[in-house]
Enzyme design. Structure first.
Site: not given
Length: 560
Positions: A21, A23, A25, A98, A199, A256, A329-330
């Site tokens: 990150d 900034n 947030d 993706d 995907d 995928e 990520h899954d």
């Protein structure tokens, strides 16, 4: 088989929300990625796969896209993205994006129009059906639990959503829709990207008539996967996509494809068929799931893992190409799932990396695996963010009255947030990921496990990955050699050979925390050899046996 840049590459997946990150947030962003490109270049990778950064209401963390040609405000601007691409290409790094076209967001303009009336020009961009006997058009279950159909009052029909109800499925039967997708792909390729990770691309063709799924247990909804995975027109669609778009660019594609067999993968990846370069299959990451699916935990047997990898290695030899991964990520963190994330975290992380990078195929590194990041155990369900996890918890605990502690145990082992905790850069607050409050809590072990410590320690997992990647560039056998399993029935040692031209690699891996003795096959003994890489310090040449320490990995190069 042809030599191609994507066969020789090592690919690194960035999950942008959790990477860096810039900034404050609490959300990772594109300028944050740019600030870390030198770290990735130093690691030695060739390609970055960037998970979705498109406009999205974020129901499924960016996999619900409302505008395929705009960047989500959370991540920055198109100018930021263009700078990222420029900075990557200047460092000799390629970018794949993706491609999420089985479904869009329900906030995409196509769907906003589609739901207005039955004769709207965009109606057929999605899959609408009238109800049947006062119920859904069929009994299919969503991948994220519950019905795969959502009733829409304005036109009194249902639309199909194989994932969240905010992710309506696109209707690939409609040639206009397909042309829209191809135009969008050209938009990104013309900007200079180097390919796509596609995907759930094998979900885009559904069986005609959308029949009910077999449901012997009489559940309210049933898995209709055999009616939408690898459907009747999938090869036609992929070949058309290649003809219309991909054949005009030097782009790589990885599809995928849950539920794809070796036989199907040969069709999907055969170079003569012009469909995809490689696929992500799921067989090896389903081996620790019971009959009830991923949340039904069962111990992993090494012999099952061997059988699966060997089937894919041999099955695609000379006919297709494997992608190699142990987490993304899954999926949960690989050292927690396949290794030992406690007393042997460093050794087992290096062993697993050796296992994967010495196989035939293109290896994928998921952010944080190169420093040995682990699964996380948050204190309560309230600290989790993932829609799949929250839906499952709600269904099992709140609707079915299951024991919350047992359900939480499944989440600790298999929940997708394990992979999504922010990247651990250093020992400062929130692991140096953000100066604000992170969107998802950082794993509390960041003070011991972080990139700053790893880069500064020449014996770290990070430096071991650098060496593995460097070896791939120096030794064609690692890319092109054929694979052969040794001792397929051993429950502790995974050993295999790779052979190419006049050389053989012997890869010996101890998947246990006990010492193991590995007997070297007679035909490999007595030849000139040297150690290419090992995760313990040893210099000995190859003897009749190898005494393997806990989670030891050793690769010998043997001159035939």
């Amino acid at each position: 088989m042809k030599k191609q840049w994507w066969k020789e590459s090592v690919i690194y997946q960035i999950y942008p929300r959790s990477f860096m990150d810039s900034n404050g947030d609490g959300i990772g962003d594109i300028p944050g990625i740019i600030s870390k490109l030198d770290y990735l270049k130093e690691l030695g990778i060739d390609v970055i796969w960037l998970s979705p950064v498109y406009n999205s209401p974020n129901d499924d963390n960016g996999y619900d896209i409302s505008d395929y040609r705009e960047i989500m405000d959370d991540f920055g601007t198109m100018a930021d993205w263009e700078l990222l691409l420029k900075e990557m290409h200047e460092r000799g790094l390629k970018l794949i994006m993706d491609l999420v076209v089985n479904h869009s967001s329900d906030e995409h303009n196509w769907f906003v129009e589609s739901r207005k009336s039955k004769d709207n020009p965009y109606r057929d961009y999605y899959i609408w059906r009238p109800g049947k006997d006062g119920k859904e058009p069929n009994n299919w279950e969503s991948v994220f639990s519950g019905s795969a159909w959502q009733y829409d009052e304005s036109t009194e029909e249902y639309y199909l959503h194989l994932f969240s109800k905010k992710q309506p499925d696109l209707n690939w039967e409609n040639p206009k829709l397909r042309q829209e997708v191809y135009d969008m792909m050209k938009f990104w390729l013309d900007k200079g990207i180097d390919g796509f990770r596609m995907d759930v691309i094998n979900f885009i063709s559904k069986v005609d008539g959308l029949p009910d799924a077999p449901n012997p247990e009489g559940k309210p909804y049933a898995s209709g996967s055999k009616f939408f995975m690898n459907g009747p027109k999938i090869h036609d669609y992929l070949q058309e996509m290649n003809r219309e778009v991909l054949s005009h660019y030097d782009a790589m594609t990885v599809g995928e494809m849950p539920g794809a067999s070796v036989e199907l993968a040969k069709l999907y990846t055969n170079e003569e068929r012009n469909e995809t370069n490689m696929i992500f299959q799921f067989e090896h990451v389903d081996l620790d799931s019971g009959p009830e699916g991923k949340w039904d935990l069962r111990p992993l047997k090494l012999t099952d893992l061997k059988k699966s990898f060997t089937k894919w290695q041999n099955g695609l030899e000379g006919e297709g190409w494997n992608s190699l991964y142990l987490n993304n990520h899954d999926q949960p963190r690989m050292v927690s799932r396949f290794g030992n994330d406690q007393e042997f975290r460093i050794e087992s992380a290096k062993m697993l990396a050796t296992f994967l990078h010495m196989l035939k195929g293109t290896p994928y590194i998921y952010q944080g695996e190169e420093i040995g990041m682990t699964n996380v155990r948050f204190n309560s369900i309230g600290e989790y963010q993932d829609i799949e996890t929250l839906n499952m918890y709600n269904e099992k605990v709140n609707q079915n009255g299951e024991d919350p502690a047992k359900v939480m145990e499944s989440i600790y082992v298999k929940g997708r947030d394990n992979a999504r905790t922010p990247f651990q850069w250093d020992e400062t607050d929130h692991g140096g990921f953000t100066t604000g409050t992170p969107w998802l809590k950082v794993n509390p072990n960041y003070k011991e496990i972080n990139a700053k410590l790893a880069v500064g320690d020449e014996h770290s997992i990070y430096h071991y990955y650098r060496k593995l990647i460097q070896l791939r560039k120096e030794h064609p056998i690692i890319v092109h050699g054929s694979y052969e399993i040794l001792l397929p029935e051993d429950e502790n040692v995974y050993a295999y050979t790779r052979t190419y031209e006049s050389k053989t690699l012997l890869v010996a891996l101890n998947f246990s925390k006990e010492n193991q003795i590995f007997e070297v096959p007679a035909e490999l003994q007595g030849k000139k050899n040297e150690i290419l890489i090992t995760n313990y310090s040893r210099q000995d040449s190859l003897q009749t046996t190898i005494a393997l320490k806990p989670y030891e990995a050793i690769v010998y190069q043997i001159h035939n």
